[in-house]
Design a protein around this motif. Structure first.
Motif, mmCIF file in Angstrom:
data_model
loop_
_atom_site.group_PDB
_atom_site.id
_atom_site.type_symbol
_atom_site.label_atom_id
_atom_site.label_comp_id
_atom_site.label_asym_id
_atom_site.label_seq_id
_atom_site.Cartn_x
_atom_site.Cartn_y
_atom_site.Cartn_z
ATOM 1 N N ALA A 1 4.068 0.380 -6.200
ATOM 2 C CA ALA A 1 4.635 1.286 -7.209
ATOM 3 C C ALA A 1 4.068 2.691 -7.040
ATOM 4 C CB ALA A 1 4.344 0.756 -8.613
ATOM 5 N N ALA A 2 2.767 2.793 -6.740
ATOM 6 C CA ALA A 2 2.147 4.102 -6.518
ATOM 7 C C ALA A 2 2.731 4.771 -5.275
ATOM 8 C CB ALA A 2 0.639 3.951 -6.371
ATOM 9 N N GLN B 1 5.733 4.296 -4.065
ATOM 10 C CA GLN B 1 7.106 4.726 -4.384
ATOM 11 C C GLN B 1 7.090 6.012 -5.193
ATOM 12 O OE1 GLN B 1 10.200 3.066 -3.379
ATOM 13 N NE2 GLN B 1 10.746 5.172 -3.922
ATOM 14 N N ARG B 2 6.151 6.122 -6.163
ATOM 15 C CA ARG B 2 6.036 7.361 -6.941
ATOM 16 C C ARG B 2 5.682 8.536 -6.046
ATOM 17 N NH1 ARG B 2 3.290 4.002 -10.542
ATOM 18 N NH2 ARG B 2 1.261 4.826 -9.888
ATOM 19 N N ASP C 1 8.771 9.503 -4.122
ATOM 20 C CA ASP C 1 9.729 10.174 -5.007
ATOM 21 C C ASP C 1 9.287 11.599 -5.328
ATOM 22 O OD1 ASP C 1 11.172 7.835 -5.010
ATOM 23 O OD2 ASP C 1 10.473 7.165 -6.976
ATOM 24 N N SER C 2 7.968 11.838 -5.288
ATOM 25 C CA SER C 2 7.427 13.164 -5.603
ATOM 26 C C SER C 2 7.360 14.069 -4.381
ATOM 27 C CB SER C 2 6.029 13.026 -6.217
ATOM 28 O OG SER C 2 6.079 12.309 -7.424
#
Length: 331
Positions: free
Chosen positions: A82-83, A85-86, A89-90
């Motif tokens: 999840a980290a 993917q964040r 995305d950033s």
């Protein structure tokens, strides 16, 4: 032409030029060998924090120091994914996972890290790890899992090393870099300034990096972030002029290497960071933390990129079409 036969005197002469002349020379080299205005955005996550048996004098994760760092075991795969993917995305294109280990052990935790590497690679990110010392077999396993880069910093010069770390040797560091290179993994290795070293130590460290059999693909230049409870807690802040000398000299010595403006950036206004980009830095860590120390967040960096006209470097830019790690991402 790339050189790995620099003499110590040559490196010293470059480093000690008047700083504006040094930056101008580095900027010219940067323009010749790199895409100017392109900066790689990386994110670093501590997947296992604290409790390290080493005695690195700068590190808040050493078990022997009382720094208030909260220790945690290896994060769950879904938390790491999840980290990652964040981060993607950033705008990050490289995701580095750090574990506070002295060395990798062939156990269940390492198997879990290998699985994390594969999953993050499948997201289309360049995956980097910094896990301490690794042997040839472990380097091969990381490569097979899809690891793109491995970070293992020299920290300082061979001469100053024992003043900072006594629980391993400089040769241990160099052996790990050799194992990484042998496995065909991209080498990420740099150092930290502000550890009480001299200019000669800084020159010697850059000389060591620039005279390895092949230049590291990535060289992080870190300014010490003093942490209360460590032996170096009272060290003064490193000035922008010291960072400029390191970055510019690294750029001249290693023209095709990515030079990363790393730890200490939180304390630098945009004007100082801009000078570092001018001097040849073309990579940053973005995100709230660098392992356990504060770091500018994605929004602040996006504003800086917009102001300076910088663009993020694409993932796997230097990987030939058809290479295993790239084809896996494109599958």
């Amino acid at each position: 032409m790339l050189r790995t036969d620099w003499t110590l005197d040559e490196v010293k002469a470059i480093y000690h030029q008047p700083v504006l002349e040094l930056v101008a020379q580095a900027a010219a080299v940067h323009r010749e060998h790199q895409a100017t205005g392109e900066v790689q955005v990386c994110t670093l996550l501590s997947v296992k924090t604290g409790g390290c048996p080493e005695d690195c004098a700068y590190c808040p994760q050493a078990a022997r120091y009382h720094t208030g760092v909260e220790t945690h075991a290896l994060l769950k795969d879904e938390v790491v994914l999840a980290a990652a993917q964040r981060a993607k995305d950033s705008g990050s294109t490289r995701f580095c996972m750090g574990a506070a280990w002295r060395e990798v052990r062939d156990n269940r935790d390492f198997d879990r890290v290998l699985n994390m590497v594969t999953q993050v690679n499948d997201l289309g990110l360049e995956v980097c790890c910094t896990l301490g010392m690794i042997n040839e077999y472990q380097a091969e396993r990381l490569k097979q899992a899809g690891l793109y880069a491995y970070n293992h910093n020299l920290d300082t010069s061979a001469e100053h090393y024992s003043e900072i770390i006594t629980t391993r040797t400089y040769d241990d560091r160099l052996n790990t870099l050799a194992n990484v290179r042998q496995a065909g993994i991209s080498v990420c290795s740099g150092g930290i300034i502000g550890l009480g070293e001299t200019d000669q130590d800084r020159v010697a460290m850059l000389h060591t990096l620039a005279t390895l059999p092949a230049h590291p693909e990535s060289v992080p230049v870190n300014a010490l972030v003093p942490v209360k409870g460590t032996p170096l807690a009272e060290q003064p802040r490193v000035s922008v002029w010291e960072m400029l000398r390191m970055i510019a000299t690294a750029r001249i010595l290693m023209p095709k290497t990515i030079v990363r403006l790393s730890a200490g950036r939180q304390e630098m206004p945009v004007t100082e960071q801009a000078l570092c980009f001018l001097a040849g830095a073309n990579s940053i860590f973005s995100g709230e933390k660098l392992l356990t120390t504060p770091n500018p967040d994605f929004d602040a960096d996006k504003q800086m990129f917009d102001l300076l006209g910088l663009t993020p470097r694409k993932a796997f830019k230097d990987v030939p079409q058809g290479a295993a790690v790239l084809s896996k991402v494109e599958a």
